[in-house]
Scaffold this active site. Structure first.
Site, short mmCIF file in Angstrom:
data_model
loop_
_atom_site.label_atom_id
_atom_site.label_comp_id
_atom_site.label_asym_id
_atom_site.label_seq_id
_atom_site.Cartn_x
_atom_site.Cartn_y
_atom_site.Cartn_z
N TYR A 108 -3.86 0.65 1.49
CA TYR A 108 -2.61 0.88 2.20
C TYR A 108 -1.43 0.79 1.24
O TYR A 108 -1.38 -0.11 0.40
CB TYR A 108 -2.43 -0.18 3.30
CG TYR A 108 -1.05 -0.19 3.92
CD1 TYR A 108 -0.78 0.52 5.09
CD2 TYR A 108 0.00 -0.91 3.33
CE1 TYR A 108 0.49 0.52 5.65
CE2 TYR A 108 1.27 -0.91 3.90
CZ TYR A 108 1.51 -0.19 5.05
OH TYR A 108 2.76 -0.19 5.60
N GLU A 196 4.78 5.29 4.90
CA GLU A 196 3.49 4.61 4.94
C GLU A 196 2.40 5.59 4.56
O GLU A 196 2.37 6.71 5.08
CB GLU A 196 3.20 4.10 6.36
CG GLU A 196 3.70 2.71 6.62
CD GLU A 196 3.14 2.16 7.94
OE1 GLU A 196 2.81 0.98 7.97
OE2 GLU A 196 3.03 2.93 8.90
#
Lengths: 385, 290
Positions: A108, A196
């Protein structure tokens, strides 16, 4: 402003963030052509702004062009329901067809603003593919953070530190660090308010890639990026919200039946709160702004009343710059022009309140005139029942 | 007494000759604020509202001795205006402008760290010490001199709280609208520290809203350091997650910035938290035993 995954990836790719080969498709035919070009082993991904698309059935991995066509046919036009869309779902109007890749590890990457320090913060985690809020809640130690220094950007050592920290093998660290720095540069230069990449993937062959891209752009910075205006997808927005935005009205549709019209964002939120406190459900947030004119009041009224769920309207104005007499005139004129089918409760305070109340009283309409916010909220809740 | 602004404040207006600047400068002058002049690049040498216009803030400060500035400059140029005022040595800068990009405010925040200045806002209604000095866009006539300090992220919600106080005969020391943006110059904590140190502020109203965690930070400090009664309200208890509620900073994102978390932190700090915005004035009255 939210943009689609494929739009975000195109921007990131320009900055040097590696992304899979892929093509956007608005029709099944376009999806078929894209799948052929990419060799048949592809991922067909619904393009909507909400997250959780995979769980909702909006992402399919297929091995052949024929299967890609079937997937495209199933996904295009479907009402995709995810935890972020609400039960009604969001209609899928575009697809991203992408090469399927052999994944070794899901990671991530993200950037967000730390309000307290007034600086952006880069986040990296070994726990890719999951909701980052869940990771933050259960295993906060698995989220590594580095402050992005204004004017400097994300430094190489910071990127390497995070890359090693989230378990990227030594041979891939430089590529990962380069991607991180490119993401940070893009974030700054295109005025992101959120970025993101979840997941950011390590491939079996050691390459790294952004497999998803969630990019929000600061609405206040759009004047610097006229080229982004075309990225707005009106199909993703509520039609009433789109209509309101044309008149510089700040409107957000909610699920209740008591429409609210207020000046100022804080008071507008507080008005929704007090409606709920009095036992009702607000149908919307609407801030007509500090300096609304008659025309805006009229349009605001029209938009409120076009929500068919609305059973009563609560107008709550604390006149500062916006004078109560102007507001009252606007409301009366709107009522005459549009006709009014539901009860209206008005609470006014502040500048020229006496003149405003006189205009309402002499209008011939049976407005409920409230004495204070609480009285207004109670009156409108009763009226809606 | 009061904080930050009083009858000795000498105010200059940036964006002086524009519509907003003209309107609110006039209101401030009528309120009794000492407005010494203004800045509009290219219009230096003119007179506007019976006061001199300058090309630069530095010129204005040099000629008029201004020690405070209020900014009514459009968003693309507002960050530059803040830095110009800071560089000219203006001690108090109040930025009313709504819509400044976050990236610009990140730069401004860094710039201000190296200079001894205080910024209020942006995206704020300003600051007022009743009957002494009005800076910004607040409707002066609703305020009344007294001993309650008010700090709020929202303009009209400040007026609501003040209106309730004044109607009960309770006056205010200084009211500070800190602004609805994600990055602001003066936070709840900063404002509460100032009000706490002011001997003539006997109680503090703290109005917050969803987004960020500045209310929680302030509450933690209040718990350890404040003995004056603090009465609070948080707007946005019914706001949906992930939506920006009018103010750029009013958004619950990734599970943080929720009203319930702020209210819990405030209650834990001994703050009287109002469930309804209609009871702010009454709660102040009760806490003060009036």
């Amino acid at each position: 402003m939210k943009i689609h995954e494929y739009q975000g990836k195109a921007i990131l790719a320009r900055y040097g963030v590696p992304v899979p080969k892929g093509k956007v498709a608005f029709t099944v035919e376009e999806a078929e052509a894209a799948a052929k070009e990419l060799g048949g082993f592809v991922v067909v991904k619904a393009q909507i702004h909400a997250g959780g698309r995979g769980k909702g059935g909006g992402v399919k991995v297929v091995k052949t062009v024929e299967d890609a066509v079937t997937a495209a046919r199933n996904i295009l036009g479907m009402q995709l329901v995810t935890h972020q869309t609400g039960p009604q779902g969001q209609k899928v109007g575009r697809l991203l067809v992408e090469e399927a890749l052999p994944i070794e590890k899901e990671l991530y990457l993200g950037i967000t603003l730390d309000r307290a320090s007034g600086k952006n913060v880069f986040m990296a985690s070994s726990e890719g593919g999951m909701e980052i809020e869940e990771v933050a809640h259960h295993t906060p130690e698995k989220i590594l953070k580095e402050v992005i220094e204004p004017g400097i950007g994300l430094s190489g050592y910071q990127a390497r530190k995070m890359a090693f920290g989230i378990g990227i093998p030594a041979g891939s660290v430089n590529a990962a660090a380069k991607a991180m720095m490119a993401l940070a540069k893009a974030y700054d230069e295109i005025d992101c308010s959120l970025a993101e990449i979840n997941p950011f993937i390590l491939l079996k062959d050691g390459r790294v890639m952004a497999l998803d891209a969630k990019i929000n752009i600061d609405d206040n910075a759009m004047f610097r990026h006229p080229e982004f205006a075309d990225l707005r997808d009106l199909a993703e927005e509520d039609p009433l919200e789109v209509e309101a935005s044309k008149f510089s009205l700040n409107y957000i549709k909610l699920d209740g039946n008591i429409a609210c019209m207020v000046n100022g964002a804080g008071l507008a939120m507080a008005t929704m709160d007090i409606v709920k406190y009095a036992g009702g459900e607000p149908a919307n947030f609407l801030d007509v702004g500090g300096g609304a004119n008659e025309e805006q009041i009229k349009n605001a009224f029209r938009i409120l009343l076009s929500d068919t769920a609305v059973k009563a309207v609560f107008i709550n104005i604390f006149g500062g710059i916006l004078r109560c007499d102007i507001l009252a005139t606007g409301v009366v004129n709107a009522a005459r022009e549009l006709g009014i089918s539901v009860p209206i409760v008005i609470r006014m305070e502040g500048t020229n309140v006496a003149e405003g109340k006189k205009i309402l009283a002499e209008s011939g309409f049976n407005f409920g005139v409230a004495d204070g916010m609480m009285d207004g909220a109670q009156q409108v809740v009763r009226a809606a029942q | 007494m009061s904080v930050l602004v009083n009858k000795n404040t000498r105010l200059l207006v940036q964006g002086y000759t524009g519509a907003q600047g003209t309107f609110h400068a006039t209101q401030s002058i009528n309120y009794g604020t000492t407005v010494v002049g203004g800045v509009t690049p290219g219009k230096g040498g003119n007179t506007h509202l019976d006061r001199p216009v300058f090309n630069t803030v530095a010129d204005c400060v040099k000629e008029t001795g201004a020690n405070a500035s209020v900014i009514f400059v459009p968003p693309p140029f507002a960050a530059d205006s803040i830095m110009e005022a800071a560089d000219a040595g203006v001690e108090l800068i109040v930025c009313i402008t709504e819509g400044i990009p976050v990236r610009d405010m990140i730069a401004v925040k860094q710039f201000l760290k190296e200079r001894n200045v205080r910024l209020i806002g942006p995206n704020c209604p300003g600051i007022i010490t009743p009957n002494e000095c009005r800076i910004g866009i607040m409707p002066g006539h609703i305020f009344k001199p007294g001993n309650i300090g008010v700090v709020s992220r929202s303009g009209t919600l400040t007026y609501e709280a003040v209106g309730q106080l004044s109607a009960l005969g309770i006056g205010q020391s200084t009211c500070i609208g800190i602004g609805g943006d994600p990055i602001i110059g003066t936070t709840h904590l900063d404002a509460i520290q100032l009000l706490n140190a002011d001997p003539d502020t006997h109680a503090i109203i703290m109005v917050g809203e969803i987004g960020g965690n500045n209310e929680e930070i302030a509450a933690a400090w209040i718990k350890e350091n404040v003995t004056k009664p603090v009465i609070g309200f948080i707007a946005g208890q019914t706001a949906p997650e992930g939506r920006r509620m009018g103010h750029a900073g009013a958004i619950v994102a990734g599970g943080s910035g929720k009203a319930e978390d702020k209210m819990a932190a405030m209650e834990a700090a001994g703050i009287t938290v109002c469930a309804s915005p209609a009871e702010i004035g009454q709660k102040v009255k009760e806490r003060l035993g009036l």
